[in-house]
Scaffold this active site. Structure first.
Site, PDB file in Angstrom:
ATOM      1  N   ARG A 133       0.850  -1.188   0.000  1.00 25.31           N
ATOM      2  CA  ARG A 133       0.000   0.000   0.000  1.00 25.31           C
ATOM      3  C   ARG A 133       0.886   1.239   0.000  1.00 25.31           C
ATOM      4  NH1 ARG A 133      -3.308  -2.986  -1.514  1.00 25.31           N
ATOM      5  NH2 ARG A 133      -5.431  -3.339  -0.721  1.00 25.31           N
ATOM      6  N   GLU A 147      -3.882   7.338  -5.717  1.00 29.33           N
ATOM      7  CA  GLU A 147      -4.013   6.555  -6.947  1.00 29.33           C
ATOM      8  C   GLU A 147      -5.293   6.927  -7.673  1.00 29.33           C
ATOM      9  OE1 GLU A 147      -3.634   2.389  -6.056  1.00 29.33           O
ATOM     10  OE2 GLU A 147      -1.659   2.628  -5.162  1.00 29.33           O
ATOM     11  N   HIS A 184      -0.572  -0.126 -10.123  1.00 23.96           N
ATOM     12  CA  HIS A 184      -1.201  -1.030  -9.151  1.00 23.96           C
ATOM     13  C   HIS A 184      -1.695  -2.300  -9.853  1.00 23.96           C
ATOM     14  CE1 HIS A 184      -3.370  -1.100  -5.008  1.00 23.96           C
ATOM     15  NE2 HIS A 184      -2.974  -2.305  -5.365  1.00 23.96           N
TER      16      HIS A 184
END
Length: 324
Positions: free
Chosen positions: A237, A266, A285
């Site tokens: 994370r 993000e 991601h």
């Protein structure tokens, strides 16, 4: 009578059909400002919800008086207020087993790409700048035989350790609340404190959940304890790293580079300084983003929702102390 379920993410047609056979399904293609009022209205009668990439907060829980189960299409649960859900007797289900190997592949690809400057060198070729044999300024770093330090030795951390030890002959250090006997016996992993791991590792890999205790765990002080030749790899994370401190360390040469699949915000803002640094590999991601794994995650989440709404919390429940 069928129970009411909200689906707030697009899923494969066959898995949607499974839900629709079992429940009354209200569908949203993600939650936006335009459909939020409809989402709130649906929550008032929902027995279950299933989706990903949207924070379910106390505000939503207060509306969802009938909610019994939330099934997230992810292993991470930081977008949920778990304590609030538990206090309201709402089971939170996740998908911890089906993405382990795929995510470990991604993390190790960041190790290789960062060390060998794969992205940077590939772009040099594609842009027509490869006009002579590369020189010392383009050299990368070895991976084989180096030391990898893994923060978080759960399923994914263990899978990363396997790749490092068995595939690349690396020494494995790990920082974890508990001893991992499998990692120690099979991959010669050595558990140590954080300062030791930072000082001795050539690659520092973050495979931790985002918790109050891990938020900004890696900041200026920790980065300065790493080798100047070391790389920071984050596949967990973004908020576990103080991004401003990381940028400063990369610009100043405190560490050699970073491989990042996750970020504080993000999608990563286009004006982020990280995008200007040649010693950064940045991915959108994609840890679990393969066709096979993403399908398996959806299938698992659907299984979880059906089981939990039938009162079975024996698998993949984050807060099994609740009662259905």
């Amino acid at each position: 009578m069928k129970k009411n379920v909200i689906l707030y993410k697009s899923i494969p047609a066959d898995q949607l059909e499974r839900l629709q056979k079992q429940f009354n399904v209200t569908r949203f293609e993600g939650i936006t400002q335009d459909n939020y009022a409809d989402f709130q209205h649906a929550l008032t009668t929902a027995d279950g919800i299933i989706g990903a990439s949207y924070p379910i907060t106390i505000n939503e829980l207060a509306i969802a008086k009938n909610l019994k189960v939330a099934s997230t299409i992810s292993v991470g649960v930081d977008q949920f207020d778990v304590a609030a859900m538990t206090s309201r007797n709402i089971a939170l289900m996740h998908t911890p087993n089906v993405l382990t190997e795929t995510t470990a592949d991604t993390i190790f690809s960041l190790v290789l790409c960062s060390a060998r400057r794969i992205i940077e060198m590939a772009e040099m070729v594609k842009s027509g700048q490869w006009t002579k044999s590369i020189g010392e300024s383009e050299y990368g770093s070895n991976v084989n035989g180096k030391t990898i330090g893994i923060l978080g030795m759960g399923r994914i951390g263990t899978a990363v350790a396997k790749r490092a030890h068995a595939g690349f002959g690396m020494s494995v250090l790990y920082y974890n609340p508990h001893i991992n006997p499998e990692a120690e016996s099979q991959f010669n992993a050595r558990r140590c404190d954080l300062d030791t791991l930072l000082a001795e590792s050539d690659f520092v890999c973050l495979v931790l959940p985002l918790l109050p205790s891990t938020e900004k765990l890696i900041g200026k002080e920790q980065l300065q304890k790493m080798k100047k030749s070391a790389f920071l790899i984050n596949g967990s994370r973004g908020k576990i790293v103080d991004e401003a401190a990381l940028i400063e360390a990369l610009e100043a040469g405190v560490i050699r580079g970073a491989g990042l699949d996750v970020f504080e915000v993000e999608p990563l803002p286009v004006n982020s300084k990280l995008l200007t640094l040649p010693n950064v590999v940045a991915l959108p991601h994609i840890g679990s983003a393969t066709h096979e794994t993403r399908y398996a995650m959806v299938e698992c989440a659907v299984d979880n929702l059906i089981a939990a709404l039938e009162g079975d919390l024996t698998e993949n429940c984050v807060n099994p102390e609740v009662s259905q």
